[in-house]
Enzyme design. Structure first.
Site, PDB file in Angstrom:
ATOM      1  N   CYS A 171      41.045  36.162  46.765  1.00 39.05           N
ATOM      2  CA  CYS A 171      39.745  37.102  46.548  1.00 39.05           C
ATOM      3  C   CYS A 171      38.244  36.741  46.241  1.00 39.05           C
ATOM      4  CB  CYS A 171      40.000  38.365  45.871  1.00 39.05           C
ATOM      5  SG  CYS A 171      41.450  39.296  46.062  1.00 39.05           S
ATOM      6  N   ARG A 229      35.091  35.391  48.704  1.00 43.22           N
ATOM      7  CA  ARG A 229      33.664  35.980  48.580  1.00 43.22           C
ATOM      8  C   ARG A 229      32.702  35.210  48.501  1.00 43.22           C
ATOM      9  NH1 ARG A 229      37.763  39.511  48.446  1.00 43.22           N
ATOM     10  NH2 ARG A 229      37.470  41.833  49.276  1.00 43.22           N
ATOM     11  N   LYS A 274      33.922  46.234  47.546  1.00 37.78           N
ATOM     12  CA  LYS A 274      34.264  45.197  46.551  1.00 37.78           C
ATOM     13  C   LYS A 274      33.248  44.218  46.517  1.00 37.78           C
ATOM     14  CE  LYS A 274      38.244  42.387  45.467  1.00 37.78           C
ATOM     15  NZ  LYS A 274      39.811  42.244  45.733  1.00 37.78           N
ATOM     16  N   HIS A 292      33.236  41.385  43.278  1.00 37.03           N
ATOM     17  CA  HIS A 292      34.261  40.482  42.834  1.00 37.03           C
ATOM     18  C   HIS A 292      33.827  39.005  42.619  1.00 37.03           C
ATOM     19  CE1 HIS A 292      38.472  39.233  42.707  1.00 37.03           C
ATOM     20  NE2 HIS A 292      38.099  39.329  41.242  1.00 37.03           N
ATOM     21  N   HIS A 316      44.848  46.174  49.588  1.00 37.35           N
ATOM     22  CA  HIS A 316      45.402  45.697  48.109  1.00 37.35           C
ATOM     23  C   HIS A 316      45.648  46.599  47.493  1.00 37.35           C
ATOM     24  CE1 HIS A 316      44.068  43.786  44.290  1.00 37.35           C
ATOM     25  NE2 HIS A 316      43.958  42.731  44.770  1.00 37.35           N
ATOM     26  N   ASN A 326      42.115  36.872  52.690  1.00 34.65           N
ATOM     27  CA  ASN A 326      43.344  36.112  52.626  1.00 34.65           C
ATOM     28  C   ASN A 326      44.390  36.571  53.195  1.00 34.65           C
ATOM     29  OD1 ASN A 326      42.767  37.040  49.437  1.00 34.65           O
ATOM     30  ND2 ASN A 326      44.750  37.686  50.426  1.00 34.65           N
ATOM     31  N   LYS A 371      49.297  34.504  50.293  1.00 32.91           N
ATOM     32  CA  LYS A 371      48.015  34.424  49.461  1.00 32.91           C
ATOM     33  C   LYS A 371      48.287  33.547  48.468  1.00 32.91           C
ATOM     34  CE  LYS A 371      45.266  37.453  46.373  1.00 32.91           C
ATOM     35  NZ  LYS A 371      45.325  38.973  45.977  1.00 32.91           N
TER      36      LYS A 371
END
Length: 557
Positions: free
Chosen positions: A79, A83, A136, A138, A226, A333, A379
């Site tokens: 994640c 990003r 999101k 993150h 997710h 991912n 992942k």
């Protein structure tokens, strides 16, 4: 004389109207395009209809049929690092998020975006764009690193890596869903579903932005599918009974569709069967029922994302902006492997059945093995299943409908693509910081049909938690932590990574490895053994993912 005067006036009016139309046409022709970037979370390569899935995704499939798909598009396998690269056009270490959104005490691992890595929002805002985000974040927990502080004029969503989809404060131990809207905290309201509410706010931002005579950039970052597995009952109902065939048969179905779609050329291998996934036929009835429920909810979550993409398309058309908008769709991912450790989450934390408020289950490895079809691993791993995911681009009149290309793009290529499209100048300095040069290449030659894949002139590199890889042409080297031995694959005919050719081509391995270590040095990569936290190779956000090498027999599609 009066007649001649009227004739002259009429001629003048026609001329003025013609000039007005010409001016309007020229204005539209010179108008900067809008950009919509849509990202989903933990979705595998084969989870869209246009990539082989049985899940209903008509809106994304429409974008694919009217636009282009890449066979090969890469992210950073987890994640926060994904990003970081997406938002800045930098490799994640260069941006400061080399490990995750936690501070490990080094500039490349500080856990939030550094000031030298300019965000898409900062650059596009400086070049006349409205900058909007929903979903999101993150890439920085401190409020100094929140979206509104990094160039987004409007933001609604959540800051950390995961969120419930329903407000379940009344269920006891689970806290309310805390969200942020333009730096002000608020809660998800009872009865709301987060995927819908993220879209509600994005549409409201578009409506407000329409009052301004300027183009917009919208970053729509859904957290679905997710964990936790939570979906609306009407969406789950659509998939009741669909997965009673089990993962073995479902994977065969997806492989057949991928071959028909052109995603699997006849000479390509597929990944060997994951030996950690049990045979469906060996499970008892109750176990099958539990597993079916997981995939029904997962499919429902993907389905709901697609429904909301349809809402975005409808809004763009209502505003008259669809024809001048580039839409890009990606995943952060591959699907997530590993099995539930009840000490971390899962049944011990559940206060409701799978899919309902209070569910903390996730897809798990057996279904993730299907989601990543035909690729190997999951992942947080540098084999293809960890970081090769769908890529769809749609731009009416600019991208050839229904095209399917090799692509070989990477997240770092999106920033130069958007800036070239927008005619945006990438500054040498920004608010006193010297900007890092962009690491990627524009995708426009591929999107516009002038090339089959990105011509970058150098390899693509990856490192995360000791897992490493490099790709140059058809060749890829990869190593799994804690080992340091390189494997070598020819992805032109072995995308399943079934034949390790390292012993046959040591010259290629040595050449690519030398380039990797030079990249690692200039990018700030540190030996993971020197910085790992409490001996864990992955943060608590993700279940432990097996990284042992596979040696099962090869299959060829």
């Amino acid at each position: 004389m009066i007649f001649q005067g009227k004739l002259l006036a009429h001629a003048l009016a026609v001329l003025l109207l013609a000039n007005s139309v010409a001016d309007t046409t020229a204005q539209k022709r010179n108008e900067k395009p809008n950009i919509v970037l849509i990202m989903v979370d933990d979705m595998g390569y084969s989870d869209l209809g246009s990539y082989g899935s049985e899940i209903s995704t008509p809106n994304l499939d429409k974008l694919a049929s009217e636009g282009t798909r890449f066979r090969e598009f890469y992210n950073n396998s987890i994640c926060a690092p994904t990003r970081a690269s997406l938002l800045t056009g930098q490799y994640q270490h260069k941006a400061g998020v080399g490990y995750f959104d936690v501070n490990l005490g080094l500039p490349a691992y500080q856990g939030y975006l550094n000031r030298e890595s300019l965000t898409l929002a900062e650059v596009l805002q400086a070049n006349g764009y409205s900058t909007l985000m929903a979903g999101k974040w993150h890439v920085g927990k401190d409020s100094l690193a929140w979206p509104n502080q990094r160039g987004f004029e409007q933001f609604y969503g959540f800051i950390p890596g995961a969120s419930n989809y329903f407000d379940i404060g009344e269920y006891g131990t689970a806290p309310p869903v805390v969200l942020v809207k333009n730096n002000q905290k608020e809660h998800l309201k009872p009865g709301e579903y987060l995927t819908n509410t993220i879209t509600d706010n994005a549409l409201a931002f578009l409506e407000q932005q329409n009052k301004h005579k300027k183009p917009f950039f919208l970053y729509l970052a859904y957290n679905a599918p997710h964990w936790p597995l939570q979906a609306l009952p009407e969406d789950i109902a659509k998939y009741k009974g669909r997965y009673n065939i089990g993962w073995d048969s479902l994977r065969e179905e997806r492989l057949s569709r991928q071959a028909a779609l052109g995603l699997l050329p006849p000479n390509q291998t597929i990944a060997a069967r994951d030996p950690e996934v049990p045979l469906w036929e060996n499970l008892n009835y109750d176990t099958k029922q539990l597993w079916q429920a997981k995939m029904e909810v997962y499919a429902a979550m993907v389905d709901r994302v697609d429904q909301n993409v349809g809402r975005v398309l409808h809004k763009l058309k209502d505003l008259g902006k669809a024809e001048n908008t580039l839409i890009v769709f990606i995943s952060d991912n591959g699907a997530q492997g590993g099995y539930v450790n009840p000490l971390r989450r899962g049944s011990s934390r559940n206060s409701g059945p799978i899919g309902t408020p209070g569910s903390y289950d996730y897809q798990e490895q057996s279904w993730a093995y299907v989601s990543n079809t035909p690729l190997r691993q999951y992942k947080n791993n540098m084999h293809e299943g960890g970081f090769r995911t769908p890529f769809i681009a749609w731009f009416p009149g600019k991208i050839k409908p229904g095209s399917l290309v090799k692509g070989t793009g990477h997240l770092i290529d999106l920033a130069p693509t958007f800036y070239e499209l927008a005619g945006a100048k990438y500054p040498a300095t920004y608010k006193g910081a010297t900007a890092h040069p962009l690491a990627g290449k524009s995708l426009l030659p591929v999107l516009y049909g002038r090339a089959e894949e990105v011509n970058r002139g150098e390899p693509i590199f990856w490192e995360r938690a000791g897992n490493r890889a490099a790709r140059e042409g058809q060749w890829k080297i990869v190593s799994d932590y804690p080992g340091y031995t390189w494997e070598l694959y020819n992805l032109d005919n072995d995308l399943g990574e079934t034949r390790d050719l390292a012993s046959q081509h040591p010259d290629i391995v040595n050449s690519l490895a030398a380039k990797y270590f030079k990249w690692a040095e200039r990018t700030g990569v540190v030996d993971y053994d020197k910085i790992k936290r409490n001996g864990n190779a992955a943060p608590a956000e993700a279940p432990r993912t097996p990284t042992t090498a596979r040696s099962a027999p090869q299959r060829t599609n």
